[in-house]
Enzyme design. Structure first.
Site, mmCIF file in Angstrom:
data_model
loop_
_atom_site.group_PDB
_atom_site.id
_atom_site.type_symbol
_atom_site.label_atom_id
_atom_site.label_comp_id
_atom_site.label_asym_id
_atom_site.label_seq_id
_atom_site.Cartn_x
_atom_site.Cartn_y
_atom_site.Cartn_z
ATOM 1 N N ARG A 76 -6.784 13.033 -4.529
ATOM 2 C CA ARG A 76 -8.304 12.260 -4.207
ATOM 3 C C ARG A 76 -9.120 13.476 -3.856
ATOM 4 O O ARG A 76 -10.316 13.304 -3.981
ATOM 5 C CB ARG A 76 -7.883 11.442 -3.070
ATOM 6 N N ARG A 86 0.915 -1.184 -0.100
ATOM 7 C CA ARG A 86 -0.075 -0.127 0.163
ATOM 8 C C ARG A 86 0.685 1.096 -0.007
ATOM 9 O O ARG A 86 0.502 2.377 0.644
ATOM 10 C CB ARG A 86 -0.959 -0.010 1.101
HETATM 11 O O1 1CP Z 1 -4.310 -3.978 3.098
HETATM 12 C C1 1CP Z 1 -4.576 -5.194 2.993
HETATM 13 O O2 1CP Z 1 -4.950 -6.092 3.497
HETATM 14 C C2 1CP Z 1 -4.414 -5.412 1.378
HETATM 15 C C3 1CP Z 1 -5.530 -6.043 0.700
HETATM 16 C C4 1CP Z 1 -6.729 -5.013 0.371
HETATM 17 C C5 1CP Z 1 -7.840 -4.888 1.275
HETATM 18 C C6 1CP Z 1 -8.350 -5.668 2.317
HETATM 19 C C7 1CP Z 1 -6.728 -3.864 -0.283
HETATM 20 C C8 1CP Z 1 -5.680 -3.589 -1.403
HETATM 21 N N1 1CP Z 1 -7.815 -3.175 -0.239
HETATM 22 C C9 1CP Z 1 -8.585 -3.671 0.789
HETATM 23 C C10 1CP Z 1 -10.063 -3.314 1.222
HETATM 24 C C11 1CP Z 1 -10.061 -1.962 1.331
HETATM 25 N N2 1CP Z 1 -10.164 -1.008 0.422
HETATM 26 C C12 1CP Z 1 -10.024 -1.270 2.574
HETATM 27 C C13 1CP Z 1 -9.880 -2.007 3.988
HETATM 28 C C14 1CP Z 1 -10.885 -1.521 4.930
HETATM 29 C C15 1CP Z 1 -11.891 -2.706 5.335
HETATM 30 O O3 1CP Z 1 -11.705 -3.737 5.369
HETATM 31 O O4 1CP Z 1 -12.884 -2.123 5.567
HETATM 32 C C16 1CP Z 1 -9.955 0.105 2.244
HETATM 33 C C17 1CP Z 1 -9.926 1.173 3.277
HETATM 34 C C18 1CP Z 1 -10.171 0.369 0.915
HETATM 35 C C19 1CP Z 1 -10.234 1.787 0.144
HETATM 36 C C20 1CP Z 1 -8.844 1.981 -0.474
HETATM 37 N N3 1CP Z 1 -8.006 0.897 -1.175
HETATM 38 C C21 1CP Z 1 -8.252 3.145 -0.193
HETATM 39 C C22 1CP Z 1 -8.825 4.352 0.568
HETATM 40 C C23 1CP Z 1 -9.515 5.087 -0.395
HETATM 41 C C24 1CP Z 1 -9.255 6.580 -0.196
HETATM 42 O O5 1CP Z 1 -10.163 7.408 0.591
HETATM 43 O O6 1CP Z 1 -8.334 6.982 -0.920
HETATM 44 C C25 1CP Z 1 -6.850 3.230 -0.793
HETATM 45 C C26 1CP Z 1 -5.820 3.976 -0.943
HETATM 46 C C27 1CP Z 1 -6.821 1.863 -1.516
HETATM 47 C C28 1CP Z 1 -5.842 1.299 -2.373
HETATM 48 C C29 1CP Z 1 -5.435 0.027 -2.229
HETATM 49 N N4 1CP Z 1 -5.885 -1.143 -1.664
HETATM 50 C C30 1CP Z 1 -5.242 -2.302 -1.933
HETATM 51 C C31 1CP Z 1 -4.131 -2.015 -2.463
HETATM 52 C C32 1CP Z 1 -2.856 -2.985 -2.976
HETATM 53 C C33 1CP Z 1 -4.043 -0.472 -2.698
HETATM 54 C C34 1CP Z 1 -3.317 0.082 -3.625
HETATM 55 C C35 1CP Z 1 -2.234 0.953 -2.732
HETATM 56 C C36 1CP Z 1 -0.854 0.263 -3.004
HETATM 57 O O7 1CP Z 1 -0.557 -0.714 -2.834
HETATM 58 O O8 1CP Z 1 0.172 1.257 -3.042
#
Ligand code: 1CP
Length: 353
Positions: free
Chosen positions: A44, A31
């Site tokens: 964002r 992430r």
């Molecule tokens: O952290 C992990 O376990 C990795 C797997 C995973 C999971 C469980 C990703 C990969 N996304 C998620 C679900 C998810 N998506 C959550 C977890 C919270 C929950 O369980 O309720 C969240 C907060 C999101 C939303 C999300 N995804 C955000 C925030 C949104 C915003 O307001 O900007 C962001 C920045 C992401 C990006 C993301 N999700 C996952 C990856 C590998 C990435 C890309 C970032 C990177 O690797 O650089």
């Protein structure tokens, strides 16, 4: 000059994932693009999350943001584990975690989730090609470009629950006991979406891919073997002809790591709960280990952080090791911590065979 020009151009991370002897341990951060970066928050504020994931110029820009600040050995496509479902037409919102207005809890809804063949057609030659080309054009020399997806089980946790909840996912665990056939249809469907999505990432030029199985650890051992690993193995089998290394993030897997390794993945990304040398003793020498600094360590004073990095490097043994955190970086993380960590990995010195 092993192998000449073509071999010299193979990124350090890919050589490490193949189990080759490398000049130093590569490092990237799960992430690494996202909310701890002010330039991400700024972008964002002007664009929606799903828009950022599926618009080539935005996804490429966010992917490259951490590469401009830090000496990372890989960039990872900016997207989410729910992106393939979004592309397949499943209504999903982010607040900030994924939310589904219509959770899937029976076989009919699972079968109606979308058409994998239509998704594959839509993906082929589409926005991912442009996104990867833009990332590649801005990638520092020697850095790898990673693709990723969620494991079918971890994606299904959100699809059945309708969101993240407390991270216990009772709706899915109940479904496994009340309507196993429906859960099987759902996992099959998500696996087909995932294979189409990862194949397209590979076609677009991913050097390796990571499958995030963040939630397999909530299952008991039988459940893990029944509901998680078979679908991961299916993805690994589907990608094997491409030769592209597959990393599995097996969060909370603990004692099941040897079973996770048996899916045929090239590398296991392990959480911070157990030192890598004791993990190595249990999984044997065949698989690369990735990890596993506690994300909280990035908040420690620089000297303490350096000492923790050194401890992880020692436990990793210098070979068949990719440095990473044990889970995704936290949004509040100070950026100095990231710099200190990466400098400390590089200063870890040449690897003795
Ligand atoms: O952290 C992990 O376990 C990795 C797997 C995973 C999971 C469980 C990703 C990969 N996304 C998620 C679900 C998810 N998506 C959550 C977890 C919270 C929950 O369980 O309720 C969240 C907060 C999101 C939303 C999300 N995804 C955000 C925030 C949104 C915003 O307001 O900007 C962001 C920045 C992401 C990006 C993301 N999700 C996952 C990856 C590998 C990435 C890309 C970032 C990177 O690797 O650089």
């Amino acid at each position: 000059m092993r192998g000449g020009g073509a071999a010299a151009a193979t990124p350090l991370l890919v050589r490490a994932l193949r189990g080759e002897e490398v000049e130093r341990v590569p490092a990237w951060i799960m992430r690494q693009a996202g909310r701890y970066l002010p330039e991400y928050r700024e972008l964002r504020a002007r664009h929606g999350f799903l828009e950022c994931c599926t618009t080539p110029a935005l996804a490429a820009e966010i992917t490259l943001q951490p590469m401009r600040r830090f000496p990372l050995d890989a960039a990872i496509l900016f997207a989410d584990i729910m992106t393939p479902l979004d592309l397949a037409g499943v209504p999903i919102e982010f607040a900030p975690g994924p939310r589904l207005a219509a959770p899937v809890r029976d076989g009919v809804s699972a079968a109606a989730l979308g058409d994998p063949a239509a998704l594959a057609r839509r993906l082929e030659g589409g926005y991912l090609r442009e996104t990867f080309a833009l990332i590649r054009a801005g990638l520092p020399a020697g850095a790898a470009l990673l693709g990723f997806a969620g494991s079918p089980f971890t994606v299904a946790c959100y699809v059945v629950e309708g969101g993240g909840g407390k991270g216990e996912f009772p709706a899915l665990r109940r479904l496994a006991r009340t309507d196993a056939a429906a859960l099987r249809v759902l996992l099959d469907r998500i696996a087909e979406f995932t294979i189409a999505y990862l194949r397209e990432q590979v076609a677009a030029g991913a050097d390796a891919v990571q499958v995030f199985d963040s939630w397999g650890g909530i299952l008991d051992g039988d459940g893990y073997a029944a509901w998680d690993l078979p679908w991961i193995a299916r993805i690994v089998d589907a990608l094997r002809p491409s030769g592209v290394p597959v990393i599995l993030y097996a969060g909370g897997a603990g004692g099941r790591l040897p079973a996770a390794a048996a899916t045929g993945v090239h590398a296991l990304s392990v959480d911070h709960r157990e030192p890598l040398d004791s993990v190595r003793a249990r999984v044997g020498g065949g698989v690369v280990l990735q990890g596993n600094l506690d994300p909280a360590a990035l908040f420690a004073p620089a000297d303490a952080l350096r000492a923790e990095v050194a401890r992880v490097l020692r436990a990793g043994g210098g070979r068949r090791h990719v440095f990473n955190l044990g889970h995704g970086i936290w949004p509040e993380t100070p950026m100095e911590g990231v710099s200190t960590l990466l400098d400390a990995v590089r200063a870890g010195g040449p690897v003795s065979p």
